[in-house]
Motif scaffolding. Sequence first.
Motif, PDB file in Angstrom:
ATOM      1  N   ALA A   1      -0.870   6.578   7.060  1.00  0.00           N
ATOM      2  CA  ALA A   1      -0.036   7.707   7.468  1.00  0.00           C
ATOM      3  C   ALA A   1       0.891   8.133   6.336  1.00  0.00           C
ATOM      4  O   ALA A   1       1.095   9.336   6.097  1.00  0.00           O
ATOM      5  N   ALA A   2       1.452   7.159   5.623  1.00  0.00           N
ATOM      6  CA  ALA A   2       2.337   7.486   4.507  1.00  0.00           C
ATOM      7  C   ALA A   2       1.592   8.234   3.413  1.00  0.00           C
ATOM      8  O   ALA A   2       2.109   9.210   2.846  1.00  0.00           O
ATOM      9  N   ALA A   3       0.375   7.801   3.106  1.00  0.00           N
ATOM     10  CA  ALA A   3      -0.405   8.465   2.062  1.00  0.00           C
ATOM     11  C   ALA A   3      -0.710   9.919   2.441  1.00  0.00           C
ATOM     12  O   ALA A   3      -0.576  10.834   1.615  1.00  0.00           O
ATOM     13  N   ILE A   4      -1.104  10.147   3.692  1.00  0.00           N
ATOM     14  CA  ILE A   4      -1.409  11.504   4.140  1.00  0.00           C
ATOM     15  C   ILE A   4      -0.161  12.374   4.111  1.00  0.00           C
ATOM     16  O   ILE A   4      -0.183  13.531   3.669  1.00  0.00           O
ATOM     17  N   ALA A   5       0.960  11.823   4.579  1.00  0.00           N
ATOM     18  CA  ALA A   5       2.199  12.580   4.605  1.00  0.00           C
ATOM     19  C   ALA A   5       2.681  12.913   3.190  1.00  0.00           C
ATOM     20  O   ALA A   5       3.173  14.021   2.918  1.00  0.00           O
TER      21      ALA A   5
ATOM     22  N   ALA B   1       0.822  -1.208   0.000  1.00  0.00           N
ATOM     23  CA  ALA B   1       0.000   0.000   0.000  1.00  0.00           C
ATOM     24  C   ALA B   1       0.855   1.256   0.000  1.00  0.00           C
ATOM     25  O   ALA B   1       0.510   2.265  -0.637  1.00  0.00           O
ATOM     26  N   VAL B   2       1.987   1.233   0.720  1.00  0.00           N
ATOM     27  CA  VAL B   2       2.902   2.382   0.698  1.00  0.00           C
ATOM     28  C   VAL B   2       3.470   2.578  -0.709  1.00  0.00           C
ATOM     29  O   VAL B   2       3.580   3.703  -1.199  1.00  0.00           O
ATOM     30  N   LEU B   3       3.828   1.487  -1.368  1.00  0.00           N
ATOM     31  CA  LEU B   3       4.308   1.592  -2.749  1.00  0.00           C
ATOM     32  C   LEU B   3       3.250   2.223  -3.653  1.00  0.00           C
ATOM     33  O   LEU B   3       3.569   3.066  -4.510  1.00  0.00           O
ATOM     34  N   ARG B   4       2.002   1.846  -3.454  1.00  0.00           N
ATOM     35  CA  ARG B   4       0.923   2.405  -4.280  1.00  0.00           C
ATOM     36  C   ARG B   4       0.796   3.903  -4.047  1.00  0.00           C
ATOM     37  O   ARG B   4       0.656   4.691  -5.002  1.00  0.00           O
ATOM     38  N   SER B   5       0.851   4.334  -2.788  1.00  0.00           N
ATOM     39  CA  SER B   5       0.792   5.764  -2.492  1.00  0.00           C
ATOM     40  C   SER B   5       2.026   6.486  -3.022  1.00  0.00           C
ATOM     41  O   SER B   5       1.935   7.615  -3.521  1.00  0.00           O
ATOM     42  N   ALA B   6       3.185   5.840  -2.915  1.00  0.00           N
ATOM     43  CA  ALA B   6       4.409   6.442  -3.432  1.00  0.00           C
ATOM     44  C   ALA B   6       4.307   6.667  -4.938  1.00  0.00           C
ATOM     45  O   ALA B   6       4.760   7.697  -5.459  1.00  0.00           O
ATOM     46  N   ALA B   7       3.712   5.728  -5.643  1.00  0.00           N
ATOM     47  CA  ALA B   7       3.507   5.913  -7.080  1.00  0.00           C
ATOM     48  C   ALA B   7       2.509   7.033  -7.350  1.00  0.00           C
ATOM     49  O   ALA B   7       2.700   7.856  -8.248  1.00  0.00           O
ATOM     50  N   ALA B   8       1.439   7.078  -6.560  1.00  0.00           N
ATOM     51  CA  ALA B   8       0.402   8.084  -6.775  1.00  0.00           C
ATOM     52  C   ALA B   8       0.938   9.496  -6.595  1.00  0.00           C
ATOM     53  O   ALA B   8       0.511  10.425  -7.292  1.00  0.00           O
ATOM     54  N   PHE B   9       1.876   9.667  -5.665  1.00  0.00           N
ATOM     55  CA  PHE B   9       2.419  11.001  -5.390  1.00  0.00           C
ATOM     56  C   PHE B   9       3.833  11.167  -5.941  1.00  0.00           C
ATOM     57  O   PHE B   9       4.552  12.084  -5.538  1.00  0.00           O
ATOM     58  N   ASP B  10       4.216  10.307  -6.875  1.00  0.00           N
ATOM     59  CA  ASP B  10       5.465  10.433  -7.627  1.00  0.00           C
ATOM     60  C   ASP B  10       6.684  10.488  -6.718  1.00  0.00           C
ATOM     61  O   ASP B  10       7.575  11.326  -6.899  1.00  0.00           O
ATOM     62  N   ALA B  11       6.746   9.615  -5.721  1.00  0.00           N
ATOM     63  CA  ALA B  11       7.930   9.543  -4.868  1.00  0.00           C
ATOM     64  C   ALA B  11       9.110   8.982  -5.660  1.00  0.00           C
ATOM     65  O   ALA B  11       8.943   8.194  -6.593  1.00  0.00           O
TER      66      ALA B  11
END
Length: 248
Positions: A236-240, A117-127
């Motif tokens: 928390a990662a997605a919000i941050a 899930a963190v990887l998915r959020s990282a992709a969504a926010f271009d980390a």
Amino acid sequence: MARRGHRPSQAAGNRPRFWGRHAVLAALANPDRQVRKMWGTREALANLDLPPVLPITYADVADLGRLVPSDAPHQGLVIEVDPLDDLWLGEVLERGADDRRPVVVLDQVTDPHNVGAVLRSAAAFDALAIITQDRHAPPESGALAKAASGALEIVPWVRVVNLARALDEVAEAGFWRVGLTGHTQTPLNEALGGGRIALVLGAEGEGMRQNTAAHCDVLARLPISPRVESLNVSNAAAIALYAVATQG
């Protein structure tokens, strides 16, 4: 993309199996991913542009169910793959030297669903990347790839031996290291500072280890209601990441 090691002869018993349309199609589209075998229903395989050298077995839903964990939502597609090659942290950091993409550092987060899930959020926010320890993080797996919904193939995942040394390297690359914890009164928006950000998160429950927190530039908290003790690390990662993406 610089590699630490190549594993072309990965033993078949150690090859993960991915399932579900997003995870499977993303793996097939990744030039750095070696897909060894594929199983699928005729309906799911129809109209897919598949490599001619890929061994494909047509199977019914029940047969596919025996290839993956019980009740796994395979959507008619299963593949067997080699794990991706290891990455050099320095090369990944250098690749983002001219932009402001954040990195996400996970301290002993071992649940594959959370890491996915963190990887998915990282992709969504271009980390730029996520960074974990090599021994205290889950291996690539079908459950992780499913939770990542294709992001496992998109976001560089750097595994390091020593997280404290990695955080030093991240700082040397110009990142401001923000550790998320409930044990501070500093809200996240006041801690970001406007530069290149490395978000550091610990496992749910235990949080960051003391030595990890000591290698952060600032500790910050999310402004959540006192009715909730904490958030799941992936939430928390997605919000941050959203806060970093929208800072002024």
